[in-house]
Design a protein around this motif. Sequence first.
Motif, PDB file in Angstrom:
ATOM      1  N   ALA A  26     -35.238 -74.622  47.539  1.00  0.00           N
ATOM      2  CA  ALA A  26     -34.251 -74.111  46.588  1.00  0.00           C
ATOM      3  C   ALA A  26     -34.877 -73.489  45.345  1.00  0.00           C
ATOM      4  O   ALA A  26     -35.858 -73.997  44.806  1.00  0.00           O
ATOM      5  CB  ALA A  26     -33.291 -75.235  46.179  1.00  0.00           C
ATOM      6  N   SER A  27     -34.309 -72.378  44.931  1.00  0.00           N
ATOM      7  CA  SER A  27     -34.668 -71.736  43.668  1.00  0.00           C
ATOM      8  C   SER A  27     -33.417 -71.041  43.138  1.00  0.00           C
ATOM      9  O   SER A  27     -32.384 -71.016  43.814  1.00  0.00           O
ATOM     10  CB  SER A  27     -35.807 -70.720  43.877  1.00  0.00           C
ATOM     11  OG  SER A  27     -35.380 -69.664  44.718  1.00  0.00           O
ATOM     12  N   VAL A  28     -33.526 -70.510  41.927  1.00  0.00           N
ATOM     13  CA  VAL A  28     -32.405 -69.811  41.303  1.00  0.00           C
ATOM     14  C   VAL A  28     -32.903 -68.454  40.835  1.00  0.00           C
ATOM     15  O   VAL A  28     -34.053 -68.341  40.382  1.00  0.00           O
ATOM     16  CB  VAL A  28     -31.855 -70.619  40.097  1.00  0.00           C
ATOM     17  CG1 VAL A  28     -30.813 -69.822  39.319  1.00  0.00           C
ATOM     18  CG2 VAL A  28     -31.272 -71.950  40.560  1.00  0.00           C
ATOM     19  N   LEU A  29     -32.084 -67.435  40.967  1.00  0.00           N
ATOM     20  CA  LEU A  29     -32.450 -66.121  40.432  1.00  0.00           C
ATOM     21  C   LEU A  29     -31.309 -65.592  39.575  1.00  0.00           C
ATOM     22  O   LEU A  29     -30.194 -65.406  40.064  1.00  0.00           O
ATOM     23  CB  LEU A  29     -32.746 -65.129  41.565  1.00  0.00           C
ATOM     24  CG  LEU A  29     -33.020 -63.683  41.097  1.00  0.00           C
ATOM     25  CD1 LEU A  29     -34.233 -63.610  40.181  1.00  0.00           C
ATOM     26  CD2 LEU A  29     -33.201 -62.746  42.297  1.00  0.00           C
ATOM     27  N   LEU A  30     -31.593 -65.393  38.307  1.00  0.00           N
ATOM     28  CA  LEU A  30     -30.629 -64.820  37.375  1.00  0.00           C
ATOM     29  C   LEU A  30     -30.989 -63.353  37.144  1.00  0.00           C
ATOM     30  O   LEU A  30     -32.080 -63.051  36.657  1.00  0.00           O
ATOM     31  CB  LEU A  30     -30.673 -65.583  36.043  1.00  0.00           C
ATOM     32  CG  LEU A  30     -29.822 -65.027  34.895  1.00  0.00           C
ATOM     33  CD1 LEU A  30     -28.332 -65.137  35.205  1.00  0.00           C
ATOM     34  CD2 LEU A  30     -30.140 -65.765  33.593  1.00  0.00           C
ATOM     35  N   VAL A  31     -30.079 -62.463  37.506  1.00  0.00           N
ATOM     36  CA  VAL A  31     -30.285 -61.025  37.303  1.00  0.00           C
ATOM     37  C   VAL A  31     -29.449 -60.590  36.097  1.00  0.00           C
ATOM     38  O   VAL A  31     -28.243 -60.829  36.068  1.00  0.00           O
ATOM     39  CB  VAL A  31     -29.849 -60.240  38.560  1.00  0.00           C
ATOM     40  CG1 VAL A  31     -29.912 -58.736  38.303  1.00  0.00           C
ATOM     41  CG2 VAL A  31     -30.680 -60.634  39.766  1.00  0.00           C
ATOM     42  N   LEU A  32     -30.110 -59.983  35.120  1.00  0.00           N
ATOM     43  CA  LEU A  32     -29.395 -59.539  33.913  1.00  0.00           C
ATOM     44  C   LEU A  32     -29.386 -58.021  33.825  1.00  0.00           C
ATOM     45  O   LEU A  32     -30.442 -57.383  33.832  1.00  0.00           O
ATOM     46  CB  LEU A  32     -30.080 -60.103  32.658  1.00  0.00           C
ATOM     47  CG  LEU A  32     -30.038 -61.615  32.467  1.00  0.00           C
ATOM     48  CD1 LEU A  32     -30.922 -62.023  31.289  1.00  0.00           C
ATOM     49  CD2 LEU A  32     -28.608 -62.102  32.237  1.00  0.00           C
ATOM     50  N   PRO A  51     -38.447 -65.617  42.682  1.00  0.00           N
ATOM     51  CA  PRO A  51     -38.933 -66.968  42.344  1.00  0.00           C
ATOM     52  C   PRO A  51     -39.364 -67.752  43.580  1.00  0.00           C
ATOM     53  O   PRO A  51     -38.744 -67.648  44.634  1.00  0.00           O
ATOM     54  CB  PRO A  51     -37.717 -67.619  41.679  1.00  0.00           C
ATOM     55  CG  PRO A  51     -36.529 -66.892  42.241  1.00  0.00           C
ATOM     56  CD  PRO A  51     -36.994 -65.477  42.433  1.00  0.00           C
ATOM     57  N   GLN A  52     -40.424 -68.522  43.416  1.00  0.00           N
ATOM     58  CA  GLN A  52     -40.814 -69.419  44.493  1.00  0.00           C
ATOM     59  C   GLN A  52     -39.957 -70.689  44.388  1.00  0.00           C
ATOM     60  O   GLN A  52     -39.281 -70.908  43.385  1.00  0.00           O
ATOM     61  CB  GLN A  52     -42.309 -69.730  44.405  1.00  0.00           C
ATOM     62  CG  GLN A  52     -42.748 -70.395  43.112  1.00  0.00           C
ATOM     63  CD  GLN A  52     -44.273 -70.447  43.005  1.00  0.00           C
ATOM     64  OE1 GLN A  52     -44.865 -69.703  42.234  1.00  0.00           O
ATOM     65  NE2 GLN A  52     -44.888 -71.326  43.758  1.00  0.00           N
ATOM     66  N   PRO A  53     -39.964 -71.533  45.433  1.00  0.00           N
ATOM     67  CA  PRO A  53     -39.156 -72.758  45.372  1.00  0.00           C
ATOM     68  C   PRO A  53     -39.428 -73.553  44.101  1.00  0.00           C
ATOM     69  O   PRO A  53     -40.575 -73.666  43.662  1.00  0.00           O
ATOM     70  CB  PRO A  53     -39.615 -73.528  46.621  1.00  0.00           C
ATOM     71  CG  PRO A  53     -39.994 -72.455  47.590  1.00  0.00           C
ATOM     72  CD  PRO A  53     -40.637 -71.383  46.738  1.00  0.00           C
ATOM     73  N   GLY A  54     -38.360 -74.084  43.517  1.00  0.00           N
ATOM     74  CA  GLY A  54     -38.497 -74.896  42.318  1.00  0.00           C
ATOM     75  C   GLY A  54     -38.385 -74.119  41.022  1.00  0.00           C
ATOM     76  O   GLY A  54     -38.291 -74.713  39.951  1.00  0.00           O
ATOM     77  N   PHE A  55     -38.404 -72.792  41.109  1.00  0.00           N
ATOM     78  CA  PHE A  55     -38.395 -71.964  39.904  1.00  0.00           C
ATOM     79  C   PHE A  55     -37.021 -71.347  39.623  1.00  0.00           C
ATOM     80  O   PHE A  55     -36.224 -71.130  40.527  1.00  0.00           O
ATOM     81  CB  PHE A  55     -39.425 -70.840  40.015  1.00  0.00           C
ATOM     82  CG  PHE A  55     -40.818 -71.288  39.647  1.00  0.00           C
ATOM     83  CD1 PHE A  55     -41.376 -70.952  38.427  1.00  0.00           C
ATOM     84  CD2 PHE A  55     -41.557 -72.082  40.520  1.00  0.00           C
ATOM     85  CE1 PHE A  55     -42.649 -71.385  38.081  1.00  0.00           C
ATOM     86  CE2 PHE A  55     -42.831 -72.526  40.184  1.00  0.00           C
ATOM     87  CZ  PHE A  55     -43.377 -72.167  38.959  1.00  0.00           C
TER      88      PHE A  55
END
Lengths: 290, 290
Positions: free
Chosen positions: A75-81, A131-135
């Motif tokens: 799991a990771s998260v990606l925030l696109v702004l 992002p890699q996992p955890g990021f």
Amino acid sequence: MGFMTQNSEKNWTGEVADLLRVREGFVLSGVDPDSTPGYADDKDAAAQDLAAGAGDLDELQERLYAQSRSEVSDASVLLVLQAMDSAGKGGIIRHVVGSVDPQGVLLTAFKKPTAEELAHDFLWRIEKRVPQPGFIGVFDRSHYEDVLIGKVRALAAPEEIERRYGAINDFEKRLADGGTRIIKVMLHISYEEQGERLMERLDRPDKHWKYNPGDVDERARWPHYMDAYQTVFERTSTAHAPWFVVPANRKWYARLAVQHLLLGALRGIDPQWPVATFDIAAEKARLAAT
Amino acid sequence: MGFMTQNSEKNWTGEVADLLRVREGFVLSGVDPDSTPGYADDKDAAAQDLAAGAGDLDELQERLYAQSRSEVSDASVLLVLQAMDSAGKGGIIRHVVGSVDPQGVLLTAFKKPTAEELAHDFLWRIEKRVPQPGFIGVFDRSHYEDVLIGKVRALAAPEEIERRYGAINDFEKRLADGGTRIIKVMLHISYEEQGERLMERLDRPDKHWKYNPGDVDERARWPHYMDAYQTVFERTSTAHAPWFVVPANRKWYARLAVQHLLLGALRGIDPQWPVATFDIAAEKARLAAT
């Protein structure tokens, strides 16, 4: 983790992820940039809630990172702004992303592409920064520039722009399938608000460095950009990578809303402290003997 | 910028950069990890000073970044962090580096080298992560691993280790000549303190993920590591890239001291808001016409 949701949610009157999400039939011009959907118009309470939310975000991020070390989670998260100039991307990064331990954040500011980047497909430079996992990955501008300024200024042929919407959806689907929760945010200010903010940059010597004469040229293309955003929303707001349009004339609301979207993504992952992969009692004995 | 130094310096009784700097004749075993050089032993005051210092750091970093946009300055800062396991590098990054706008920080955690990295000179991967003008670069571990664990575990031949000290000095001189202020910090804890901190990781389920059985193996080599650090200090603490040994048994002191070293480097650069490169009045008129 219900206990973690109380502090930062008490002043919300609705679920921000539902209220701001771009769905079928969405019309950008129908969004009031002055509005504060789901939150009472109370700047002081918002400052307290942002601080409380920072604490929640901090623990959730550490859990996400810890969990990724166990190799049972991708799991990771990606925030696109994305936003027009002066809409507040920098403030979001400073005040929302900045509250997270930098060891768990991968921030990328995508600038005008280099000659090497232009020689590759538009997603080439993006892929290198997922992002890699955890990021928690954060994109300050993104592959969406290639269908926004790319379209408005005709930097690519219409059929190439057309191709990109599908390529973006495929790319984001692959990321999502790999465990990345994608949150795409457009910070939405009004044309008048931008005018005031750019004027402030001209009025203050400590803000001159943020001003570029080209900003006024882009401002002249405002309606074209709004049209391009509308198309982006229609073509790329998907179940696996939804768009959220965040009213941003009030900076305090935009920051709180984006923090809330991040918190929601992390709570959806619900990361857990990983179980030890070693014999705890044996390690204690080994350590005690030193 | 004298006004900016007051809040975060009032409890200091000496100049931390002078007190902690490694000079000719330095002996690591003579440093007390429990000590708090230059600062009254007052944890509560330290928390306030750290908060005040964060404000100073924030403005200085923004000025540094702004100045770099003007292309008249190549100044940057590089903080190198080295330490034995559990000495508090993570806490420094979280609480000191984490107070800076992430848009101005380039953080790199150097792990065990990959096969590709090992196939190149040891400085190859380091070079790729040096800060560009306007940035504060932070190395969590660094090229010094190649003369620390590299020496203790004999990962390279003695003559190769020997070669590296000179290569490091040349490399750092080149960075310094290019405008980078280099601060090299060793967080110094005692053997007993490490034992307690590792035991805490074993006692707390939310800390298990930070524990690795290999940590006890490295701990057994403690005297060899201290010898290797002593040699590193003798060979690589230079005028252009000095080492600072920070007593770190008290986390609050270590954080405050490193923040202070960063503040000192930035004040030494004394970054200024750049002068506008455009006609302010003309731009105001253009903008007002939109």
